[in-house]
Design a protein around this motif. Structure first.
Motif, PDB file in Angstrom:
ATOM      1  N   THR A   1       0.847  -1.194   0.000  1.00 12.69           N
ATOM      2  CA  THR A   1       0.000   0.000   0.000  1.00 12.69           C
ATOM      3  C   THR A   1       0.880   1.239   0.000  1.00 12.69           C
ATOM      4  O   THR A   1       2.115   1.136  -0.024  1.00 12.69           O
ATOM      5  CB  THR A   1      -0.900   0.044   1.242  1.00 12.69           C
ATOM      6  N   ALA A   2       0.240   2.403   0.065  1.00 10.26           N
ATOM      7  CA  ALA A   2       0.985   3.664   0.056  1.00 10.26           C
ATOM      8  C   ALA A   2       1.935   3.742   1.250  1.00 10.26           C
ATOM      9  O   ALA A   2       2.988   4.368   1.181  1.00 10.26           O
ATOM     10  CB  ALA A   2       0.006   4.836   0.063  1.00 10.26           C
ATOM     11  N   SER A   3       1.560   3.099   2.381  1.00  7.35           N
ATOM     12  CA  SER A   3       2.421   3.163   3.572  1.00  7.35           C
ATOM     13  C   SER A   3       3.135   1.822   3.790  1.00  7.35           C
ATOM     14  O   SER A   3       3.210   1.321   4.904  1.00  7.35           O
ATOM     15  CB  SER A   3       1.591   3.528   4.798  1.00  7.35           C
ATOM     16  N   GLY A   4       3.636   1.239   2.703  1.00  2.00           N
ATOM     17  CA  GLY A   4       4.367  -0.019   2.844  1.00  2.00           C
ATOM     18  C   GLY A   4       3.447  -1.211   2.813  1.00  2.00           C
ATOM     19  O   GLY A   4       2.327  -1.119   2.300  1.00  2.00           O
TER      20      GLY A   4
ATOM     21  N   ALA B   1       9.702  -3.964  12.691  1.00  2.00           N
ATOM     22  CA  ALA B   1      11.027  -3.976  12.063  1.00  2.00           C
ATOM     23  C   ALA B   1      10.918  -4.434  10.613  1.00  2.00           C
ATOM     24  O   ALA B   1      11.544  -3.867   9.722  1.00  2.00           O
ATOM     25  CB  ALA B   1      11.966  -4.897  12.840  1.00  2.00           C
ATOM     26  N   PHE B   2      10.078  -5.444  10.391  1.00  2.00           N
ATOM     27  CA  PHE B   2       9.915  -5.991   9.051  1.00  2.00           C
ATOM     28  C   PHE B   2       9.307  -4.957   8.108  1.00  2.00           C
ATOM     29  O   PHE B   2       9.809  -4.711   7.001  1.00  2.00           O
ATOM     30  CB  PHE B   2       9.029  -7.236   9.121  1.00  2.00           C
ATOM     31  N   ARG B   3       8.245  -4.312   8.581  1.00  2.00           N
ATOM     32  CA  ARG B   3       7.571  -3.341   7.704  1.00  2.00           C
ATOM     33  C   ARG B   3       8.438  -2.124   7.443  1.00  2.00           C
ATOM     34  O   ARG B   3       8.509  -1.623   6.316  1.00  2.00           O
ATOM     35  CB  ARG B   3       6.233  -2.943   8.318  1.00  2.00           C
ATOM     36  N   GLN B   4       9.109  -1.650   8.497  1.00  2.00           N
ATOM     37  CA  GLN B   4       9.983  -0.495   8.288  1.00  2.00           C
ATOM     38  C   GLN B   4      11.115  -0.827   7.319  1.00  2.00           C
ATOM     39  O   GLN B   4      11.497   0.009   6.494  1.00  2.00           O
ATOM     40  CB  GLN B   4      10.558  -0.030   9.633  1.00  2.00           C
TER      41      GLN B   4
ATOM     42  N   LEU C   1      11.040  -3.025   4.871  1.00  2.00           N
ATOM     43  CA  LEU C   1      10.513  -3.089   3.509  1.00  2.00           C
ATOM     44  C   LEU C   1      10.248  -1.687   2.970  1.00  2.00           C
ATOM     45  O   LEU C   1      10.465  -1.415   1.792  1.00  2.00           O
ATOM     46  CB  LEU C   1       9.240  -3.925   3.461  1.00  2.00           C
ATOM     47  N   ILE C   2       9.800  -0.802   3.853  1.00  2.00           N
ATOM     48  CA  ILE C   2       9.578   0.573   3.410  1.00  2.00           C
ATOM     49  C   ILE C   2      10.919   1.209   3.031  1.00  2.00           C
ATOM     50  O   ILE C   2      11.054   1.866   2.000  1.00  2.00           O
ATOM     51  CB  ILE C   2       8.859   1.393   4.502  1.00  2.00           C
ATOM     52  N   MET C   3      11.946   0.961   3.877  1.00  2.00           N
ATOM     53  CA  MET C   3      13.285   1.488   3.580  1.00  2.00           C
ATOM     54  C   MET C   3      13.800   0.958   2.249  1.00  2.00           C
ATOM     55  O   MET C   3      14.459   1.665   1.500  1.00  2.00           O
ATOM     56  CB  MET C   3      14.270   1.064   4.677  1.00  2.00           C
TER      57      MET C   3
END
Lengths: 157, 513
Positions: free
Chosen positions: A31-34, B454-457, B459-461
């Protein structure tokens, strides 16, 4: 024992599928926020279901525990004697609260199951809830459920 | 940093802490903290929070000494009910139960308690020395640990715990998934939407692992005990100080576990947002993989008490480090203390060392003194604590049940939690009977939120690409270690089958090498 193991593993698989459906109600993709809020739970539930299936297959293909009873003789009764009063205390929490409920539980169990002499039974079943009451309600000011009976006795409500 | 200067400051700090007023505050804090640690439901975090208003009347130095002493006392005290009844007095003493409770059941509660207290003390003391001499550089390094590194370290923790039980590794994996799933129940931190609640409003606040742990371990154990017969086997327990001496004689054997657990615990404590609980679990899992006695873990191995206790106390000290040096709390308890800093009119951060020398070094000095006094207090009480297991079962069982209920209710003040506790007690009993390990469930539940974040951050990084875990060297190293450790029990099974059965389950220290 084998039937119990099979039934329980089957139950876990069913639970896993229910979890997957619940997780899939939220976005499981990017999504837009990951990663979406459903992403993590969905794949966890999938892993859980697959592991449950693996356990089911392995239990099925082995003869472990064949013909053994799930519980030793008389164990059902002993377990219910402990567990049902616990359920009772929680079920009547609204009226009896933790302190009076605990008092009755202690009283009944020490006397009927433990067959301890009355002076000890009374000392323990009054002393313990009283001590807990003082610690939590008076000194640490952490309100526990007191129940309608105790509240009306204490505050006349 | 100049070690001579630091040493000089330390002597000054010890002098501040040894003033009659501060010494008395420390003893009061330790006794209160031990009691808070013993009672399930009253944790170090809410113990510190409840005492915070009392500190407004004290000088800042005495105030922080009081709160820190409560924290030390709670870390000591949490082990007591874990070992004696399998009820975790504190979250970080859940791992202590795995071997502490079997020891108590074998009639050696004194040995288990002494091992717990002594290793707590050693872990704390070494960590305090590290704290004294390396605080600023370590705090800087901790900030370099980003989400990918944290995720890889957490994965290593799961891998070591899933390999914990010598039983079926598939069941261990299943229980890990279940724990992580339960951790996702409630509001999602990123999107704010309720998840896995099945429409229930009460579930929106999530499933607290303390309630599940109290249920599966505390209540589940009572059900298992009554199934056998109506008694707890602790009646043969010896009650004397000989236990203390004899346990100490075993300690030289555990020197590597102690060193490893201390360093690991201290470092996990320093990392922001973690604390004593994950440290204790990781240390237990890693000790099991590396120790020559690893295969006996879970059956009443003293080393299995030493590892989590050393790490928990070292992490407790480590958690105060970023708080003092950077103003970032290393654990929930540290966060509450940090609130105190502002109330007392202090600004945490690098300047604190210069502007409030008495406060900082008084706190450090009091850590040395409070831990020495604390271990002496609890060791003196070992025979008294051990005597508790002599209470007849018909009194102990309802007593434990009531303590469990109070502990579960205190977490969120909602009755639903008591039903969850009863349900997990029953589930825990069935799981245990059918050979599903409980430790991975509780560990995954504890670390679940942290792992998902930690996992989501990460993946966002990495803009959605999991490559980020492999391109950063520290993360890649831990990830490789996690995979190696995870595959170990499966490989062990294959080898055992190939050799045709009875091969003792030894844990070769292949991980990470």
């Amino acid at each position: 024992m084998r039937q119990a193991a099979l039934g329980f593993a089957g139950l876990l698989v069913v639970a896993g599928i229910v979890f997957m459906r619940e997780a899939a109600r939220l976005p499981t993709g990017w999504t837009a926020s990951g990663p979406g809020p459903g992403f993590f739970p969905f794949w966890l539930a999938t892993g859980f279901t697959l592991a449950g299936l693996a356990v089911l297959v392995r239990t099925w293909s082995s003869n472990h525990g064949q013909g053994e009873p799930f519980l030793p003789g008389g164990a059902w009764k002993r377990i219910l004697v402990v567990f049902l009063p616990m359920v009772g205390v929680v079920a009547f929490l609204h009226y009896l609260g933790i302190y009076l409920g605990g008092l009755l539980y202690l009283l009944g169990y020490t006397r009927l199951v433990g067959r301890h002499p009355w002076p000890l039974v009374l000392a323990v079943s009054v002393g313990v809830p009283l001590a807990l009451f003082l610690v939590f309600e008076r000194w640490f000011l952490m309100p526990m459920p007191k129940g309608l009976v105790l509240e009306s006795l204490l505050y006349g409500r | 940093m100049d070690p001579v200067r630091t040493f000089h400051d330390l002597l000054y700090g010890l002098a501040v802490a040894a003033s009659p007023e501060n010494l008395m505050v420390a003893v009061v804090g330790l006794l209160l903290g031990t009691a808070i640690g013993v009672l399930p439901g009253l944790g170090g975090t809410n113990g510190v929070a409840l005492l915070l208003p009392l500190t407004f009347h004290l000088k800042p130095t005495a105030a922080i000494i009081l709160l820190a002493s409560v924290y030390w006392g709670a870390i000591f005290g949490g082990a007591i009910t874990s070992i004696l009844f399998r009820i975790p007095g504190e979250p970080w003493s859940v791992a202590t139960m795995f071997d502490g409770y079997p020891l108590a059941k074998q009639g050696k509660p004194g040995v288990a308690l002494t091992a717990a207290f002594t290793s707590s003390f050693i872990g704390a003391f070494v960590a305090i020395v590290l704290f004294t001499f390396f605080a600023p550089p370590l705090a800087e390094l901790a900030l370099k640990f980003g989400p990918p590194e944290n995720f890889a370290v957490l994965l290593l923790a799961f891998a070591t715990i899933a390999g914990l039980e010598s039983g079926d590794p598939v069941k261990a994996v299943l229980m890990t998934f279940l724990g992580l799933l339960l951790a996702t129940v409630g509001f999602d931190i990123v999107s704010g939407s309720p998840r896995m609640t099945f429409g229930s409003v009460a579930l929106q606040s999530g499933v607290n692992f303390v309630i599940i742990a109290i249920g599966v371990f505390g209540l589940g154990e009572i059900l298992l005990t009554v199934e056998e017969a109506l008694r707890i086997e602790g009646l043969r327990a010896r009650l004397s100080f000989r236990d203390v001496w004899e346990t100490w004689k075993m300690f030289p054997r555990y020197v590597w576990t102690i060193i490893r657990s201390t360093l690991l615990g201290f470092w996990i404590g320093v990392l922001p947002g973690t604390g004593a609980t994950p440290a204790s679990f990781m240390s237990y899992g890693i000790a099991r993989q590396f120790s020559p006695r690893g295969s006996r873990f879970g059956t009443g191995e003293v080393e299995g008490v030493v590892a989590p206790e050393t790490a928990a106390h070292a992490a407790g000290v480590g958690a105060l480090l970023p708080m003092v040096t950077l103003g970032i709390p290393g654990s929930p308890t540290a966060a509450v203390m940090l609130a105190g800093f502002f109330i007392w009119g202090l600004n945490p951060g690098p300047l604190l060392f210069q502007e409030n020398r008495e406060f900082v070094w008084g706190l450090i000095g009091s850590m040395y003194l409070a831990n020495v006094i604390g271990v002496l207090i609890v060791l003196t009480l070992v025979p008294a604590f051990a005597a508790i297991v002599r209470i007849p079962f018909a009194i102990l069982a309802p007593l434990i049940t009531i303590l469990c209920s109070i502990g579960a209710y205190a977490v969120n003040n909602q009755v639903l939690d008591l039903w969850i506790m009863l349900g997990s007690g029953l589930a825990g009993y069935l799981f245990k009977k059918l050979g599903y390990p409980l430790a991975p469930l509780v560990v995954a539940l504890v670390l679940g939120d942290m792992t998902e974040q930690a996992f989501r951050q990460s993946l966002i990084m990495g803009q959605g690409s999991p490559a980020i875990f492999f391109t950063r060297p520290i993360a890649a190293f831990f990830l490789a270690a996690a995979i190696a450790v995870f595959l170990l029990p499966f490989a062990r099974n294959v080898v055992r089958r190939a050799r045709g059965g009875a091969v003792p389950a030894e844990a070769p220290g292949a991980a990470g090498s």
